[in-house]
Design an enzyme around this catalytic site. Structure first.
Site, short mmCIF file in Angstrom:
data_model
loop_
_atom_site.label_atom_id
_atom_site.label_comp_id
_atom_site.label_asym_id
_atom_site.label_seq_id
_atom_site.Cartn_x
_atom_site.Cartn_y
_atom_site.Cartn_z
CE LYS A 286 44.83 25.22 -15.37
NZ LYS A 286 44.06 26.27 -16.01
NE ARG B 28 23.47 16.28 -11.41
CZ ARG B 28 24.67 16.18 -10.87
NH1 ARG B 28 25.10 15.03 -10.44
NH2 ARG B 28 25.47 17.22 -10.74
CG HIS C 261 43.02 25.31 -25.98
ND1 HIS C 261 41.81 25.01 -26.57
CD2 HIS C 261 42.77 25.32 -24.65
CE1 HIS C 261 40.89 24.85 -25.64
NE2 HIS C 261 41.45 25.02 -24.46
CG ASP D 33 43.35 21.81 -19.12
OD1 ASP D 33 42.15 21.57 -19.34
OD2 ASP D 33 43.74 22.92 -18.67
C1 BG6 Z 1 40.42 25.46 -20.97
C2 BG6 Z 1 41.24 24.68 -19.97
O1 BG6 Z 1 40.17 24.68 -22.11
O2 BG6 Z 1 41.13 26.62 -21.35
C3 BG6 Z 1 41.52 25.54 -18.76
O3 BG6 Z 1 40.52 23.52 -19.58
C4 BG6 Z 1 42.19 26.82 -19.17
O4 BG6 Z 1 42.32 24.85 -17.82
C5 BG6 Z 1 41.39 27.51 -20.27
O5 BG6 Z 1 42.24 27.66 -18.02
C6 BG6 Z 1 42.16 28.68 -20.81
O6 BG6 Z 1 41.34 29.40 -21.68
P1 BG6 Z 1 41.58 30.97 -21.89
O7 BG6 Z 1 40.60 31.33 -22.95
O8 BG6 Z 1 41.31 31.62 -20.56
O9 BG6 Z 1 43.00 31.10 -22.29
#
Ligand code: BG6
Length: 500
Positions: free
Chosen positions: A342, A48, A242, A237
Site C-alpha cells: 500500500k 442495522r 488474490h 489481505d
Molecule cells: C481487497 C483488499 O481485497 O483488494 C484491499 O482487502 C485492496 O486492501 C483491494 O485494496 C485491491 O483490489 P483492487 O481491485 O483495487 O486491486
C-alpha cells in the site's frame, strides 16, 4: 443458447457498508441496465439502520450516480429501484431473522434466494447459523446460496472452524467464496491466453522461463479500515487470496475443461505443489515492511502508525513480498515472486514473466554486452495489456541490439467492474470463479508458516519492522529475495523502467 436465469431474490447483508454501496449496488444497476437480471428479481438490502425509505433512496442515487458509466440513466434507475427494498435486521436476534424469513417467503417472491454476506468475517458463522435455524438455507423449495468475501478465516485452523460451522447448514455448492480478482477481465483473459494459443505452451516451463513476478501495487493506504487491516496485514489481505489465485492461474496445468470443478481441481493441485516455507526459508524468502509518511501523487500521505485506528507501535506489514517454489515437473527451480504494498508510487497490478537468457556464444564475434532476456508482461490494472519484449538489431552498420515490444492493448472502453460478472455467476449458479473449500485451505497452508514466523517477530520487542516512504516503490531491501546477480523487481510495463 444460454438457459434463461432463474428468478430470485438477492439479499445483501451489510447493505449500508462500503462494499455494498461502492461495488454491489452499482454492479447490480449495471447488470440491470444491460438487461441481464431476471425480469422479476428483487434486491433486499439488510442493515442495522432504521428503514427510512426516502433517506436510503437518496443515498442509493448518489452511490450509483458516482459509479454509473456514462452517468445515471434515470429510466434505468427508476426501474432498478422498483426491485429494491430494505429490511432492518439485528444480526444477533433470532426474532429479527424470523421477520426476515417472513419477508422472504412471501408468496409473490421467488423461492430462490442468494444471501451476500457483505459483513465483517467474524459475523459469517453467526449469520449462517441464524439463517440455517430459520430454515432459510433449506433447498427443498428452490435454491439457496450464500456469498462470502475473503478473508475466509484468519489462518488454517480458523478457516477450518468456519467451514465446520457452514457445514451444519450448507453443502459446498451452496457456498460462493468470492475473490474479486477472478472477476477481472485480464485475469480471465489469462486462461484464454494460455490455453487458446498453441505457441505459448511449449515455452511455458522451466526450460524457457527463468522466473515469474506477480505484483500488486496500490497508491491508497488503508483508508477507513484500520481495525480490520491492522489484524490482517498485507499477507492475509492480498497474498493469501488474490495473489495466490493469480499464481495458480499462471502456473496450473491445462484443466480437462473450463467447468468449475475441473478448473478448481487444477488450481488446488498447483497450490499443493508449492513447497511450504520452513523456519529457514521464511527468513531468506520473505520480506515485510510498513509505510511511513511521504507523498503520493504529489499529495502528503500520513504514515501507517498515524492512520486512524492503528495502535501505537503496530508492527503490521503494509508491504509483503515472498518467493515461492513450485515442486512439479513444469516449474522445478523457477522462482515465483509475489509482492504487494500500500502507498506505493503507482497503482499497478501485473504479471511479469522473465525468460531465460539466450546462449551468448552465438554472438561472440560481435560486440555484444547488452543482451536482455525476453519478458512477457501481463498488465492487469490500470493498463490491461499483453506485452512481449524481444531483442532486435538496431538499424545501422554495427551489430547493436535494442529491446522492442509487441504490445496488445486490451483496454476496454466499456470496462465492467469485476463484481458484475461475479454477481451474475452467483445467480447462474456457476462456481468457476469462486474458491472451493480445499483451495482456501491450501492457500492458508502456504501462508501459515509465514504468519507464525512474523507473529514471533512482532512479539519480539527488540526487533522493529522495516519501513518505506509512502510514494516510493517500497523498501530497497526487498531485492534480497533475488539470488541472481542483476535481478530485481520489475517496476514498469515499459522496458526503460525506473524506480521512484
Ligand atoms: C481487497 C483488499 O481485497 O483488494 C484491499 O482487502 C485492496 O486492501 C483491494 O485494496 C485491491 O483490489 P483492487 O481491485 O483495487 O486491486
Amino acid at each position: 443458447m444460454k438457459k434463461p436465469l432463474d428468478e430470485c431474490t438477492f439479499v445483501i447483508f451489510g447493505a449500508t457498508g462500503n462494499l455494498a454501496r461502492i461495488k454491489l449496488m452499482p454492479a447490480l444497476y449495471h447488470l440491470d441496465e444491460a438487461g441481464l437480471l431476471p425480469d422479476h428479481m428483487k434486491i433486499l438490502r439488510v442493515g442495522r439502520r432504521e428503514d427510512n425509505r426516502e433517506e436510503w433512496l437518496d443515498e442509493l442515487r448518489t452511490d450509483i450516480s458516482d459509479k454509473a458509466r456514462g452517468g445515471l440513466n434515470e429510466a434505468v434507475f427508476s426501474a432498478f429501484i422498483s426491485r429494491v427494498d430494505y429490511q432492518q435486521t439485528n444480526l444477533n436476534d433470532a426474532e429479527s431473522f424470523q421477520a426476515l424469513s417472513d419477508y422472504l417467503t412471501q408468496e409473490h417472491l421467488s423461492s430462490n434466494i442468494a444471501f451476500y454476506f457483505s459483513l465483517p468475517p467474524f459475523l459469517y458463522a453467526d449469520v449462517a447459523n441464524q439463517l440455517g435455524q430459520t430454515g432459510l438455507l433449506n433447498e427443498d423449495n428452490g435454491w439457496r446460496r450464500i456469498v462470502v468475501e475473503k478473508p475466509f478465516g484468519s489462518d488454517l485452523n480458523s478457516a477450518r472452524d468456519l467451514q465446520q460451522q457452514f457445514d451444519k447448514h450448507l453443502v459446498e455448492n451452496q457456498i460462493y467464496r468470492i475473490d474479486h480478482y477472478l472477476g477481472k477481465e485480464t485475469v480471465q483473459n489469462l486462461q484464454v491466453f494460455r490455453f487458446a494459443n498453441l505457441l505459448l505452451e511449449p515455452l511455458w516451463n522451466h526450460n524457457y522461463i527463468d522466473h515469474v513476478q506477480i505484483t500488486h501495487a496500490e497508491t491508497i493506504g488503508i483508508e477507513s479500515r484500520g481495525s480490520y487491516y491492522d489484524e490482517a496485514g498485507a499477507l492475509r489481505d492480498m497474498i493469501q487470496s488474490h495473489l495466490l489465485q493469480l499464481l495458480s492461474l499462471v502456473a496450473m496445468e491445462p484443466p480437462v475443461s473450463m467447468k468449475a470443478e475441473d478448473l478448481r481441481d487444477e488450481k488446488v493441485k498447483l497450490l499443493r505443489s508449492i513447497t511450504p516455507l520452513t523456519d529457514e526459508t521464511v527468513v531468506t524468502d520473505t520480506f515485510r515492511a510498513q509505510y511511513t509518511a511521504g507523498k503520493v501523487g504529489g499529495e502528503g500521505a500520513t504514515g501507517y502508525l498515524q492512520e486512524e485506528g492503528i495502535p501505537d507501535g503496530s508492527q503490521t506489514e503494509t508491504y509483503a513480498a515472498l518467493k515461492l517454489q513450485i515442486n512439479n515437473w513444469r516449474w522445478r527451480h523457477v522462482p515465483f515472486y509475489l509482492r504487494t504494498g500500500k502507498r506505493l508510487a503507482e497503482k499497478k497490478s501485473m504479471i511479469a514473466i522473465c525468460f531465460r537468457y539466450p546462449p551468448k556464444q552465438f554472438f561472440k564475434t560481435v560486440q555484444f554486452d547488452d543482451l536482455k532476456p525476453n519478458w512477457l508482461l501481463i498488465g492487469i490494472q490500470p493498463d490491461e495489456n499483453l506485452r512481449m519484449e524481444i531483442t532486435v538489431k538496431k538499424p545501422g552498420l554495427e551489430m547493436e541490439t535494442q529491446v522492442m515490444s509487441l504490445n496488445t492493448c486490451i483496454n476496454n472502453e466499456n470496462k465492467k467492474d469485476a463484481y458484475e460478472g461475479l454477481l451474475l455467476d452467483v445467480i447462474e449458479g456457476d462456481h468457476s470463479l469462486f474458491l472451493r473449500s480445499d483451495e482456501v485451505e491450501q492457500s492458508w497452508k502456504i501462508v501459515d508458516p509465514i504468519l507464525r514466523h512474523w507473529e514471533k517477530q512482532k512479539a519480539d520487542v527488540s526487533s522493529s519492522i522495516t519501513t518505506y516512504r509512502a510514494g516510493s516503490w517500497g523498501p530497497k531491501d526487498a531485492q534480497k529475495l533475488f539470488k541472481k546477480e542483476g535481478q530485481d523487481w520489475r517496476f514498469s510495463l515499459h522496458p526503460d523502467q525506473a524506480e521512484e
